[in-house]
Enzyme design. Structure first.
Site, PDB file in Angstrom:
ATOM      1  N   ARG A 181       0.841  -1.191   0.000  1.00 16.35           N
ATOM      2  CA  ARG A 181       0.000   0.000   0.000  1.00 16.35           C
ATOM      3  C   ARG A 181       0.875   1.239   0.000  1.00 16.35           C
ATOM      4  NH1 ARG A 181      -5.720   0.058   3.199  1.00 16.35           N
ATOM      5  NH2 ARG A 181      -6.874  -0.891   1.493  1.00 16.35           N
ATOM      6  N   GLN A 209      -1.048   2.171  -6.105  1.00 12.73           N
ATOM      7  CA  GLN A 209      -2.487   2.316  -5.931  1.00 12.73           C
ATOM      8  C   GLN A 209      -3.279   1.704  -7.076  1.00 12.73           C
ATOM      9  OE1 GLN A 209      -3.296   6.460  -5.216  1.00 12.73           O
ATOM     10  NE2 GLN A 209      -2.892   6.286  -3.024  1.00 12.73           N
ATOM     11  N   ASP A 259      -3.727  -2.078  -6.555  1.00 13.05           N
ATOM     12  CA  ASP A 259      -4.217  -2.508  -5.252  1.00 13.05           C
ATOM     13  C   ASP A 259      -5.563  -3.217  -5.394  1.00 13.05           C
ATOM     14  OD1 ASP A 259      -4.966  -2.852  -2.645  1.00 13.05           O
ATOM     15  OD2 ASP A 259      -4.744  -0.759  -2.053  1.00 13.05           O
ATOM     16  N   SER A 305      -8.070  -3.230  -2.331  1.00 14.05           N
ATOM     17  CA  SER A 305      -8.902  -2.034  -2.214  1.00 14.05           C
ATOM     18  C   SER A 305     -10.002  -2.007  -3.266  1.00 14.05           C
ATOM     19  CB  SER A 305      -8.037  -0.777  -2.325  1.00 14.05           C
ATOM     20  OG  SER A 305      -7.220  -0.623  -1.183  1.00 14.05           O
ATOM     21  N   TYR A 337      -3.692   0.466   7.281  1.00 16.55           N
ATOM     22  CA  TYR A 337      -4.518  -0.524   7.958  1.00 16.55           C
ATOM     23  C   TYR A 337      -4.521  -0.264   9.462  1.00 16.55           C
ATOM     24  CZ  TYR A 337      -4.451  -3.436   3.724  1.00 16.55           C
ATOM     25  OH  TYR A 337      -4.597  -3.923   2.457  1.00 16.55           O
TER      26      TYR A 337
END
Length: 379
Positions: free
Chosen positions: A119, A124, A127, A130, A224
């Protein structure tokens, strides 16, 4: 280089690893895309859609493939048909898939696990955790709205006023924020809680009220939450109890990567909810945030409906596949070298999400698991 798109074999898996709209990105990189027949059908993508996009459709798609893309890892019995030192890209929950990791290692293939993508800002667009959590959060709110025996929005009619339903979301990560946003769009009065300090502002930006328990925050790495001690967990449950009891809908999304989901709501807390209330636990597959919830099952306890999540993104396969495909393609193109794929292990993204490579296990936690289970013994 041949890149194969595998058909999914899981009974509840409807996603596909590459949608037709992204075939051109791989073709422009000099990669030949071959799709197994029917691979995208459950997500609404037909074989002709892939052909029109420039891909081949062939029952022997995996034969000699230099790379294979899938949502779930392909069966170990199919590894031998790939090219030597082939690349596999999929979700690969290593703690539950040690036998598959051994097979990939022993076959000499390079396996990448999408849930291990770090992360960081540069990653991004890769990911997948997500992107799939985004889908799951949206679905969670719809599941609750469909099962709640009352309106979510405020309604003012000639026959009287109907107050809005109260929704409580525990965990304000990607899934939680999307659940909040969707419940708000449906007109519910939404409250939310998260152990991370940054979550309060995000919750309020969506028009929901943040539940402040006045406890120390638990900010972990990568955005997280970090795991909490038992005394902190007990106190948190005690303070959350009245908020849970007041909710018509409870949606829980809290998870700690690589660990069992924290228990946020006990059976006693569920028993205090009004009959007809709905609980949606998106963490059910990793142990559950709510006591008594079972993954893939819908049960009623004391008049409260408990819905245990199982592979929720697959319940909205078209959009989930589009997002996952983008993640996979971006990761794959990071390995591009001319018209082939050559992973650069000096790249922190490539290094972090690689599990096996040329007969070795590169991911240290997985290697430790194999060592402890005798998995590093050579035959």
């Amino acid at each position: 280089m041949k890149v194969a798109i595998a058909g999914e074999t899981g009974p509840d898996e409807r996603r596909v690893a590459l949608v037709p709209g992204l075939v051109s990105r791989l073709a422009e990189a000099g990669l030949k895309v071959v799709v197994e027949p029917g691979a995208g059908a459950a997500a609404g993508f037909l074989d002709d859609d892939y052909r029109d996009a420039g891909a081949a459709v062939d029952t022997g798609a995996l034969d000699g493939a230099g790379a294979v893309l899938s949502v779930r890892p392909i069966g170990t019995h199919r590894l031998d048909v790939l090219a030597p030192n082939a690349i596999t890209v999929s979700f690969l929950p290593v703690a539950q898939e040690l036998d598959r990791v051994r097979a990939l290692r022993d076959a000499g293939h390079t396996a990448f696990a999408m849930e291990l993508v770090p992360r960081i800002a540069r990653a991004q667009a890769m990911d997948a955790l997500s992107s799939q959590a985004f889908v799951a959060g949206y679905r969670a709110a719809l599941v609750a709205a469909e099962r709640l025996p009352k309106f979510l929005p405020l309604a003012m009619t000639a026959s009287g006023t109907i107050p809005p339903a109260r929704v409580l979301v525990l965990g304000a990560g990607v899934a939680g924020l999307q659940a909040i946003a969707t419940a708000r769009r449906l007109g519910a009065l939404v409250h939310a809680y998260d152990v991370r300090a940054a979550a309060a502002g995000e919750v309020r930006s969506l028009g929901a009220e943040f539940v402040d328990l006045e406890l120390p925050t638990l900010e972990g790495t990568g955005g997280y939450a970090r795991q909490m001690g038992e005394e902190r967990a007990r106190l948190q449950r005690e303070l959350l109890a009245p908020h849970v009891a007041a909710a018509d809908v409870l949606i829980t999304t809290a998870a700690v990567p690589g660990r069992s989901a924290p228990l946020l709501v006990t059976a006693e807390m569920v028993a205090a909810m009004r009959p007809g209330s709905v609980v949606v636990d998106l963490a059910a597959e990793s142990g559950g945030n709510v006591e008594g919830v079972k993954p893939g099952e819908e049960i009623t306890v004391g008049g409260v409906l408990l819905w245990g999540a199982r592979n929720v993104p697959s319940q909205l396969p078209a959009q989930a596949s589009r997002l996952y495909s983008t993640n996979v393609v971006n990761l794959l193109l990071l390995m591009r070298s001319g018209e082939t794929l050559a992973p650069d292990f000096d790249d922190e993204i490539i290094s972090a999400c690689c599990v096996t490579h040329r007969g070795e296990v590169r991911h240290a936690p997985t290697k430790d698991l194999l060592d402890n289970s005798g998995g590093e013994e050579q035959s």
